[in-house]
Design an enzyme around this catalytic site. Structure first.
Site, PDB file in Angstrom:
ATOM      1  N   PHE A   1     -16.197  20.283  12.425  1.00 33.00           N
ATOM      2  CA  PHE A   1     -16.594  19.090  11.675  1.00 33.00           C
ATOM      3  C   PHE A   1     -17.669  18.372  12.478  1.00 33.00           C
ATOM      4  CE2 PHE A   1     -14.410  16.608   8.142  1.00 33.00           C
ATOM      5  CZ  PHE A   1     -14.124  17.717   7.374  1.00 33.00           C
TER       6      PHE A   1
ATOM      7  N   GLU B   1     -17.552  17.222   4.089  1.00 32.13           N
ATOM      8  CA  GLU B   1     -18.219  17.751   5.279  1.00 32.13           C
ATOM      9  C   GLU B   1     -17.750  19.183   5.583  1.00 32.13           C
ATOM     10  OE1 GLU B   1     -18.872  14.718   8.262  1.00 32.13           O
ATOM     11  OE2 GLU B   1     -17.943  16.046   9.720  1.00 32.13           O
TER      12      GLU B   1
ATOM     13  N   ARG C   1     -17.439   6.514  12.097  1.00 27.90           N
ATOM     14  CA  ARG C   1     -16.229   7.336  12.148  1.00 27.90           C
ATOM     15  C   ARG C   1     -16.590   8.822  12.090  1.00 27.90           C
ATOM     16  NH1 ARG C   1     -12.767   9.951   8.260  1.00 27.90           N
ATOM     17  NH2 ARG C   1     -13.979   9.243   6.483  1.00 27.90           N
TER      18      ARG C   1
ATOM     19  N   HIS D   1     -21.769   8.553   3.583  1.00 30.49           N
ATOM     20  CA  HIS D   1     -21.553   9.994   3.766  1.00 30.49           C
ATOM     21  C   HIS D   1     -22.828  10.716   3.334  1.00 30.49           C
ATOM     22  CE1 HIS D   1     -19.803  13.980   3.459  1.00 30.49           C
ATOM     23  NE2 HIS D   1     -18.686  13.521   3.982  1.00 30.49           N
TER      24      HIS D   1
ATOM     25  N   ARG E   1     -22.038  11.673  10.869  1.00 30.80           N
ATOM     26  CA  ARG E   1     -22.471  11.292   9.522  1.00 30.80           C
ATOM     27  C   ARG E   1     -23.632  10.309   9.507  1.00 30.80           C
ATOM     28  NH1 ARG E   1     -16.454  11.046   6.859  1.00 30.80           N
ATOM     29  NH2 ARG E   1     -16.272  13.314   6.819  1.00 30.80           N
TER      30      ARG E   1
ATOM     31  N   HIS F   1     -18.995   5.573   1.821  1.00 29.80           N
ATOM     32  CA  HIS F   1     -17.811   6.422   1.948  1.00 29.80           C
ATOM     33  C   HIS F   1     -16.621   5.774   2.644  1.00 29.80           C
ATOM     34  CE1 HIS F   1     -15.512  10.076   2.118  1.00 29.80           C
ATOM     35  NE2 HIS F   1     -15.516  10.106   3.439  1.00 29.80           N
TER      36      HIS F   1
ATOM     37  N   LEU G   1     -17.533  12.939  -3.718  1.00 33.60           N
ATOM     38  CA  LEU G   1     -17.716  13.495  -2.376  1.00 33.60           C
ATOM     39  C   LEU G   1     -17.831  15.020  -2.388  1.00 33.60           C
ATOM     40  CD1 LEU G   1     -17.681  12.823   0.712  1.00 33.60           C
ATOM     41  CD2 LEU G   1     -15.299  13.540   0.654  1.00 33.60           C
TER      42      LEU G   1
ATOM     43  N   GLN H   1     -19.654   3.203   6.459  1.00 34.01           N
ATOM     44  CA  GLN H   1     -20.143   4.587   6.559  1.00 34.01           C
ATOM     45  C   GLN H   1     -20.737   5.086   5.250  1.00 34.01           C
ATOM     46  OE1 GLN H   1     -17.379   8.172   7.372  1.00 34.01           O
ATOM     47  NE2 GLN H   1     -18.753   8.013   9.109  1.00 34.01           N
TER      48      GLN H   1
ATOM     49  N   GLY I   1       0.831  -1.204   0.000  1.00 32.87           N
ATOM     50  CA  GLY I   1       0.000   0.000   0.000  1.00 32.87           C
ATOM     51  C   GLY I   1       0.861   1.248   0.000  1.00 32.87           C
TER      52      GLY I   1
HETATM   53  C1  LIG Z   1     -13.247  11.253  -1.406  1.00 33.78           C
HETATM   54  C2  LIG Z   1     -12.737  10.998  -0.024  1.00 33.78           C
HETATM   55  C3  LIG Z   1     -12.449  12.060   0.815  1.00 33.78           C
HETATM   56  C4  LIG Z   1     -11.971  11.823   2.113  1.00 33.78           C
HETATM   57  N1  LIG Z   1     -11.719  12.894   2.927  1.00 33.78           N
HETATM   58  C5  LIG Z   1     -11.236  12.666   4.166  1.00 33.78           C
HETATM   59  C6  LIG Z   1     -10.924  13.760   5.027  1.00 33.78           C
HETATM   60  O1  LIG Z   1     -11.019  14.919   4.657  1.00 33.78           O
HETATM   61  N2  LIG Z   1     -10.476  13.486   6.273  1.00 33.78           N
HETATM   62  C7  LIG Z   1     -10.318  12.202   6.730  1.00 33.78           C
HETATM   63  O2  LIG Z   1      -9.897  12.026   7.856  1.00 33.78           O
HETATM   64  N3  LIG Z   1     -10.581  11.156   5.912  1.00 33.78           N
HETATM   65  C8  LIG Z   1     -11.030  11.356   4.653  1.00 33.78           C
HETATM   66  N4  LIG Z   1     -11.300  10.279   3.846  1.00 33.78           N
HETATM   67  C9  LIG Z   1     -10.882   8.939   4.271  1.00 33.78           C
HETATM   68  C10 LIG Z   1      -9.374   8.783   4.096  1.00 33.78           C
HETATM   69  O3  LIG Z   1      -8.946   9.526   2.998  1.00 33.78           O
HETATM   70  C11 LIG Z   1      -8.954   7.331   3.894  1.00 33.78           C
HETATM   71  O4  LIG Z   1      -9.519   6.520   4.882  1.00 33.78           O
HETATM   72  C12 LIG Z   1      -7.440   7.183   3.980  1.00 33.78           C
HETATM   73  O5  LIG Z   1      -6.788   8.091   3.124  1.00 33.78           O
HETATM   74  C13 LIG Z   1      -7.003   5.758   3.656  1.00 33.78           C
HETATM   75  O6  LIG Z   1      -5.600   5.708   3.606  1.00 33.78           O
HETATM   76  P1  LIG Z   1      -4.835   4.327   3.532  1.00 33.78           P
HETATM   77  O7  LIG Z   1      -3.389   4.654   3.532  1.00 33.78           O
HETATM   78  O8  LIG Z   1      -5.346   3.420   4.577  1.00 33.78           O
HETATM   79  O9  LIG Z   1      -5.265   3.697   2.130  1.00 33.78           O
HETATM   80  P2  LIG Z   1      -5.324   4.293   0.645  1.00 33.78           P
HETATM   81  O10 LIG Z   1      -4.936   5.703   0.540  1.00 33.78           O
HETATM   82  O11 LIG Z   1      -6.649   3.903   0.117  1.00 33.78           O
HETATM   83  O12 LIG Z   1      -4.187   3.457  -0.096  1.00 33.78           O
HETATM   84  C14 LIG Z   1      -4.294   2.079  -0.326  1.00 33.78           C
HETATM   85  C15 LIG Z   1      -3.049   1.610  -1.053  1.00 33.78           C
HETATM   86  O13 LIG Z   1      -3.058   0.194  -1.141  1.00 33.78           O
HETATM   87  C16 LIG Z   1      -2.651  -0.212  -2.421  1.00 33.78           C
HETATM   88  N5  LIG Z   1      -3.248  -1.526  -2.691  1.00 33.78           N
HETATM   89  C17 LIG Z   1      -4.526  -1.929  -2.473  1.00 33.78           C
HETATM   90  N6  LIG Z   1      -4.687  -3.200  -2.881  1.00 33.78           N
HETATM   91  C18 LIG Z   1      -3.501  -3.615  -3.347  1.00 33.78           C
HETATM   92  C19 LIG Z   1      -3.022  -4.824  -3.924  1.00 33.78           C
HETATM   93  N7  LIG Z   1      -3.811  -5.885  -4.132  1.00 33.78           N
HETATM   94  N8  LIG Z   1      -1.715  -4.882  -4.306  1.00 33.78           N
HETATM   95  C20 LIG Z   1      -0.907  -3.812  -4.163  1.00 33.78           C
HETATM   96  N9  LIG Z   1      -1.300  -2.648  -3.627  1.00 33.78           N
HETATM   97  C21 LIG Z   1      -2.584  -2.554  -3.232  1.00 33.78           C
HETATM   98  C22 LIG Z   1      -3.154   0.884  -3.340  1.00 33.78           C
HETATM   99  O14 LIG Z   1      -2.404   0.897  -4.532  1.00 33.78           O
HETATM  100  C23 LIG Z   1      -2.906   2.126  -2.475  1.00 33.78           C
HETATM  101  O15 LIG Z   1      -1.587   2.573  -2.662  1.00 33.78           O
HETATM  102  C24 LIG Z   1     -11.781  10.500   2.550  1.00 33.78           C
HETATM  103  C25 LIG Z   1     -12.052   9.434   1.713  1.00 33.78           C
HETATM  104  C26 LIG Z   1     -12.563   9.677   0.442  1.00 33.78           C
HETATM  105  C27 LIG Z   1     -12.905   8.491  -0.408  1.00 33.78           C
END
Ligand SMILES: Cc1cc2nc3c(=O)[nH]c(=O)nc-3n(C[C@H](O)[C@H](O)[C@H](O)COP(=O)(O)OP(=O)(O)OC[C@H]3O[C@@H](n4cnc5c(N)ncnc54)[C@H](O)[C@@H]3O)c2cc1C
Length: 570
Positions: free
Chosen positions: A124, A252, A383, A239, A283, A348, A249, A237, A14
């Site tokens: 928020f 919020e 959340r 949204h 939410r 969301h 999105l 969740q 990831g």
């Molecule tokens: C539109 C949107 C707006 C948001 N805004 C907010 C906000 O303002 N504030 C807040 O707190 N949260 C927000 N969230 C939630 C938050 O952004 C996410 O929960 C968070 O960024 C997730 O981060 P992560 O590092 O866990 O995963 P991600 O950023 O989703 O990264 C996952 C990684 O895993 C890799 N991966 C997945 N499967 C595989 C595989 N099979 N093989 C190799 N690699 C793989 C992908 O390539 C990627 O690099 C938002 C979410 C969305 C959808």
């Protein structure tokens, strides 16, 4: 296919905020670390985060001049979670939050500012203070670029467009993973002393999702298949405000800055649902209110309500919400300076995920998880906005620290074990590529998404969910009958979608069984046939494992201790 095998102290699957923050920490400890990502890291869903990251910096005073504290942040989070979050994990995250925001600033994140030069904070949902730090409405973009720059600076190897296909398990331990290099079709092996899943959420098992198309929950399914239990998967969740038509999105932050929700009669209906917090109730509360309004015929034709920002004035909209304005103009043809935005609830966030202890270790030795794919349980049943970005960076760092602290020796047989796993993966891929049963993976994914939204959406009910479960199982049978028109493993999108689909179907079944078994309403899980919270039976985490090929559901206690369990009111 002819892939290679490499050995690492830690492999991080990831390249979002969690994965990159963890990689930095492991690398700083002088260990060898590789990041694997199915897309370029800057295309991870983290880049899309808009509204901000919570931390009790206390830069903006609350009601009556009160000053924020990490304890208030923890209280709001636990209450927002409908008391299902583990209170030790929440306390840890909230205590670490202020230093985390400052650390990001020192690395290069450009936070928006107050007049006095301090980091700006906006109100928020579900928060007692203006606590959300932000970079306009492009916070994820800003923070992800900051961390990626740091990763480049340390020359940490990133295997991008490598799709992880399996975790290698032997003797009750995780010894690494196998991955398909999408460009060439080669299967590679990664032997590692510790493996961290940072693969994000599984939002895309639902239609009407704000999530990136890549958010298919691969890591959660990989963990389940490798024998690591999942936790609280039924808590999904929705949204309240996604753009009608595309479900992009609408942060919020738009309500945090003062936006209001109105129905077709022009009524500010949140007064009837959350008389104190109004649009800034959590939410789950706001999403249910909008759905109710639509169901009662108070929505606009097609099923949406209005989010009105006009009273904020063009200056504030352009300064604080430029991205939202652009999205509304580009995708709905609406300029929020002049017209209200049509919005409806959409999927969301995944509150549940891989069960981990407070050090991030899963139920399988040497396999760790953090970020949205994990359930360390800081969000419980619902959340709060702004807490997920915080979770990714805090636990990306802390879980990396536990990896560094607990690192086992490399197992002598690891390379051989990984090599035989590579061969197995190659055989599986060849078998899939040879299928010609007539079904399309793309069509099956669409059917699954529709099924999940219809049968396991904002309002749930026993009969309806049973029917949904039958549909999921039927889709699973049909998925064995896919046809691959392109039988080459290189640059084969249908193959990648199919590999994702296999995991999505498993996760859908876990969500369904967890939701059916939980005969109560708590946070995001709202059952029309069990409308009340039932602490006697269900103040507990749902645990899911696979036993003899079937999903088994059990429960384990929630960690309480800091705050008393109470009725929620806003
Ligand atoms: C539109 C949107 C707006 C948001 N805004 C907010 C906000 O303002 N504030 C807040 O707190 N949260 C927000 N969230 C939630 C938050 O952004 C996410 O929960 C968070 O960024 C997730 O981060 P992560 O590092 O866990 O995963 P991600 O950023 O989703 O990264 C996952 C990684 O895993 C890799 N991966 C997945 N499967 C595989 C595989 N099979 N093989 C190799 N690699 C793989 C992908 O390539 C990627 O690099 C938002 C979410 C969305 C959808």
């Amino acid at each position: 296919m002819g892939g290679t095998i490499t050995a690492w102290d830690a492999v991080i699957i990831g390249g979002g905020l969690t994965g990159l923050r963890a990689a930095l920490q492991v690398s700083r400890a002088g260990l060898s670390v590789a990041v694997i990502s199915k897309v370029h890291p800057l295309r991870s869903h983290s880049v899309a985060a808009q509204g901000g990251m919570n931390a009790a910096l206390g830069n903006v005073r609350g009601e009556g001049g009160a000053v924020d504290s990490w304890e208030s942040h923890a209280y709001d989070t636990v209450k927002g979670s409908d008391y299902l979050a583990d209170q030790d994990a929440v306390a840890l995250m909230c205590r670490e939050a202020p230093a985390t925001v400052l650390e990001l600033e020192h690395m290069g994140t450009v936070w928006s500012r107050l007049e006095d030069g301090k980091i700006a904070q906006r109100p928020f949902g579900g928060a007692g203070f203006p606590r959300t730090c932000y970079a306009e409405d492009r916070t994820g973009h800003n923070v992800l670029h900051t961390l990626y720059q740091q990763v480049l600076g340390r020359k940490i190897p990133v295997f991008e467009e490598f799709f992880v296909t399996s975790l290698v398990r032997s003797g009750g331990r995780c010894m690494g993973c196998t991955a398909l290099e999408i460009m060439t079709g080669a299967v590679h092996g990664f032997a590692s002393r510790a493996t961290l899943l940072a693969t994000g959420g599984f939002g895309r098992i639902f239609s009407r999702s704000t999530n990136a198309l890549i958010n298919t929950g691969d890591g959660v399914a990989l963990a389940l298949r490798a024998g690591a239990p999942l936790k609280d998967m039924e808590f999904v969740q929705f949204h309240p405000t996604t753009l009608y038509g595309t479900n992009i999105l609408i942060s919020e932050a738009a309500r945090g800055e003062g936006g209001i929700l109105v129905n077709r009669t022009g009524e500010r209906f949140m007064e009837r649902y959350a008389s104190h917090a109004l649009e800034l109730a959590p939410r789950d509360v706001v999403a249910r209110a909008i759905e109710e309004e639509i169901a009662r015929g108070n929505g606009f034709d097609g099923g949406y309500v209005h989010l009105d920002l006009r009273h904020l004035g063009p200056g504030r909209i352009m300064e604080r919400l430029p991205g939202i304005r652009q999205i509304a103009m580009d995708f709905a043809g609406v300029d929020p300076v002049e017209e209200p935005i049509p919005v409806q609830p959409g999927q969301h966030y995944s509150m549940g995920g891989i069960d981990v202890n407070i050090g991030g270790m899963s139920g399988l030795s040497d396999l760790y998880a953090a970020g949205e794919c994990a359930c360390i349980s800081v969000h419980g049943a619902n959340r709060l906005g702004g807490n997920s970005l915080l979770e990714t960076v805090v636990f990306g760092r802390l879980v990396a620290d536990s990896i560094v602290g607990d690192l086992p020796k490399i197992h002598e047989s690891a390379m051989d074990t990984v090599e035989s796993a590579m061969k197995e993966t190659e055989t599986e891929i060849r078998e899939i590529l040879g299928r010609s049963g007539g079904e399309s993976p793309f069509a099956l994914i669409r059917e699954l998404e529709e099924t999940m939204f219809l049968h396991f959406g904002i309002f749930r009910e026993g009969q309806m969910m049973q029917e949904g479960l039958r549909k999921i199982r039927r889709l699973r049978e049909r998925s064995l009958q896919v046809s691959m028109t392109n039988r080459d493993s290189a640059v084969n999108q249908a193959l990648v979608r199919y590999l994702e689909l296999e995991g999505m179907l498993q996760l859908a079944e876990v969500v369904a069984l967890g939701a059916l078994a939980r005969e109560e309403s708590r946070g995001s899980h709202t059952r029309r046939d069990h409308p009340h919270r039932d602490d006697r039976r269900f103040l507990a985490h749902t645990m899911a494992t696979i036993e003899e090929g079937e999903v088994a559901i059990a429960y384990k206690p929630v960690t309480l201790g800091m705050f008393k369990v109470e009725e929620r009111g806003y």
